[in-house]
Design a protein around this motif. Sequence first.
Motif, PDB file in Angstrom:
ATOM      1  N   UNK A 154       4.805 -21.465  11.992  1.00  0.00           N
ATOM      2  CA  UNK A 154       5.766 -21.438  10.550  1.00  0.00           C
ATOM      3  C   UNK A 154       7.105 -20.842  11.131  1.00  0.00           C
ATOM      4  N   UNK A 155       7.064 -19.827  11.885  1.00  0.00           N
ATOM      5  CA  UNK A 155       8.205 -19.224  12.151  1.00  0.00           C
ATOM      6  C   UNK A 155       9.043 -20.090  13.075  1.00  0.00           C
ATOM      7  N   UNK A 160      13.736 -23.778  13.890  1.00  0.00           N
ATOM      8  CA  UNK A 160      14.456 -25.023  14.226  1.00  0.00           C
ATOM      9  C   UNK A 160      15.331 -25.539  12.941  1.00  0.00           C
ATOM     10  N   UNK A 161      15.445 -24.737  11.957  1.00  0.00           N
ATOM     11  CA  UNK A 161      16.108 -25.069  10.900  1.00  0.00           C
ATOM     12  C   UNK A 161      17.218 -24.008  10.717  1.00  0.00           C
ATOM     13  N   UNK A 166      19.936 -20.432   4.512  1.00  0.00           N
ATOM     14  CA  UNK A 166      20.670 -19.278   3.953  1.00  0.00           C
ATOM     15  C   UNK A 166      19.647 -18.057   3.867  1.00  0.00           C
ATOM     16  N   UNK A 167      20.325 -16.710   3.912  1.00  0.00           N
ATOM     17  CA  UNK A 167      19.719 -15.485   3.759  1.00  0.00           C
ATOM     18  C   UNK A 167      18.725 -15.924   2.249  1.00  0.00           C
ATOM     19  N   UNK A 168      19.438 -16.144   1.581  1.00  0.00           N
ATOM     20  CA  UNK A 168      18.520 -16.247   0.065  1.00  0.00           C
ATOM     21  C   UNK A 168      17.392 -17.130   0.221  1.00  0.00           C
ATOM     22  N   UNK A 169      17.563 -18.386   0.762  1.00  0.00           N
ATOM     23  CA  UNK A 169      16.232 -19.472   1.273  1.00  0.00           C
ATOM     24  C   UNK A 169      15.265 -18.724   1.986  1.00  0.00           C
ATOM     25  N   UNK A 170      15.774 -18.042   3.002  1.00  0.00           N
ATOM     26  CA  UNK A 170      14.674 -17.147   3.869  1.00  0.00           C
ATOM     27  C   UNK A 170      14.010 -16.104   3.075  1.00  0.00           C
ATOM     28  N   UNK A 171      14.745 -15.616   2.254  1.00  0.00           N
ATOM     29  CA  UNK A 171      14.351 -14.446   1.332  1.00  0.00           C
ATOM     30  C   UNK A 171      12.957 -15.040   0.363  1.00  0.00           C
ATOM     31  N   UNK A 172      13.454 -16.061   0.069  1.00  0.00           N
ATOM     32  CA  UNK A 172      12.271 -16.860  -0.887  1.00  0.00           C
ATOM     33  C   UNK A 172      11.105 -17.135  -0.060  1.00  0.00           C
ATOM     34  N   UNK A 173      11.332 -17.580   1.167  1.00  0.00           N
ATOM     35  CA  UNK A 173      10.157 -17.987   1.822  1.00  0.00           C
ATOM     36  C   UNK A 173       9.246 -17.071   2.330  1.00  0.00           C
ATOM     37  N   UNK A 174       9.864 -15.856   2.616  1.00  0.00           N
ATOM     38  CA  UNK A 174       9.194 -14.578   3.003  1.00  0.00           C
ATOM     39  C   UNK A 174       9.087 -13.436   1.794  1.00  0.00           C
ATOM     40  N   UNK A 175       9.068 -14.130   0.908  1.00  0.00           N
ATOM     41  CA  UNK A 175       8.873 -13.315  -0.559  1.00  0.00           C
ATOM     42  C   UNK A 175       7.691 -12.341  -0.611  1.00  0.00           C
ATOM     43  N   UNK A 209      22.712  -8.934   6.311  1.00  0.00           N
ATOM     44  CA  UNK A 209      23.461  -7.874   7.070  1.00  0.00           C
ATOM     45  C   UNK A 209      23.131  -8.497   8.342  1.00  0.00           C
ATOM     46  N   UNK A 210      21.892  -8.741   8.924  1.00  0.00           N
ATOM     47  CA  UNK A 210      21.722  -8.819  10.369  1.00  0.00           C
ATOM     48  C   UNK A 210      21.748 -10.265  10.681  1.00  0.00           C
ATOM     49  N   UNK A 211      22.124 -11.179   9.749  1.00  0.00           N
ATOM     50  CA  UNK A 211      21.934 -12.574  10.188  1.00  0.00           C
ATOM     51  C   UNK A 211      20.646 -13.198  10.274  1.00  0.00           C
ATOM     52  N   UNK A 212      20.749 -14.512   9.953  1.00  0.00           N
ATOM     53  CA  UNK A 212      19.553 -15.228   9.820  1.00  0.00           C
ATOM     54  C   UNK A 212      18.702 -15.635  11.152  1.00  0.00           C
ATOM     55  N   UNK A 213      19.480 -15.587  12.298  1.00  0.00           N
ATOM     56  CA  UNK A 213      18.907 -15.793  13.623  1.00  0.00           C
ATOM     57  C   UNK A 213      18.140 -14.431  14.092  1.00  0.00           C
TER      58      UNK A 213
END
Length: 384
Positions: A154-155, A160-161, A166-175, A209-213
């Motif tokens: 999954x990670x 790959x994407x 965006x940080x918001x999308x990643x935060x929702x995925x890891x909620x 703050x740290x960046x998506x990568x």
Amino acid sequence: MNVLILEHHVPTAELLETVVTGLAPGIRVHRCSTIAEAVRAWHRYSPSLLLSEWSLPDGSALALVRQIRAQDKQLPILMLSAHSDKETVLTAARLGINAFIAKPFDVALLHRRLQPLLRTDADPGRPGPPPLDRHLAEAATGSIQLPTDIDQQTVLALMERGQELSPAELARHWRGQAALSARLLDIANSASLGRAGKPIGKLEEAIAAMGVEMALNQAFALSLDISRALADPRLGERARHHLQQAEQVAAIARAMALSLGQEGAAFYTAGLLSRVGELGVLRALQDYIRLGGAISAQQIDDSLSRWAADYGNRVKIQWHLPLPLRELIGAVHLLKKNSADRGPLLMYLAAMTVAGQLEQPDILRLMRRVGLDPERWQRPAPRP
């Protein structure tokens, strides 16, 4: 087992620590940002492994390597450098550096290179585990870890994407990922507090703050740590219970806040992290079993009862969680006497809602005091 990390860039040092602590139970990481600090730590802790950046604020790490090799030819050393030219690699080889990785590095490659350097297999001559209480006390003084079951595939799919997330999308995925959320908040606050002194209390802000990568790299490093999974079914059952409790409190606290016109993200984060003490104890108990210890069901429950509050308090400080977030988390377990702050009151009421305690007169008074309709939030009492 002590490991020394010499890296002045805080997010990178945090990433290295995540990878290293996932190699085996009982690893204690000592991080330094200068050569002078590393020399003192080397003498004090006699590490079993050194990971070092090539260039530090006070000079080249080669000075440290030369000093170590003059006295210790066996200590495994892994060097990281933004320079991977032939001369740099040859210099590393001449000084007896065991492994060299170019920066920016691949987390999976780092994990593979570290495994043969840090011997984690059983040693027949190694003494057995200490008494359980001593193990838990020692684990509480180090870097407290939480169990997690992050899926590598999954990670990798998210990585790959990475360019489009965006940080918001990643935060929702890891909620719902308590361990990952706490770790990312820890890293973001380590860097933010050192740079500007501004605390971060929301997952989306931490990722930004740290960046998506870097956030994805941290998640992948956590996924490589198979010891974070609770192999003992008794521990796994208790972890699922506490995670379920935390997720329910998080969802209700957020809903209560939104119903009163408040922003709900901080309340959700506080609820999600409200059981980190219990999860930290369960991870420490799993480490104890991996070290050869035996634990009864009664000892598991006694350990949770005795140590969960201490682990939770230590985690909140250790992970640099901002004070307002700590207060929200603490209110889930204990509301301060005569508390007038609506935030902690909402967290406490969310916890009482999950516990099915809303019919108590004092709870009903608190509900009306903050502007909530008790009938809307009534839930059946949980089964024992």
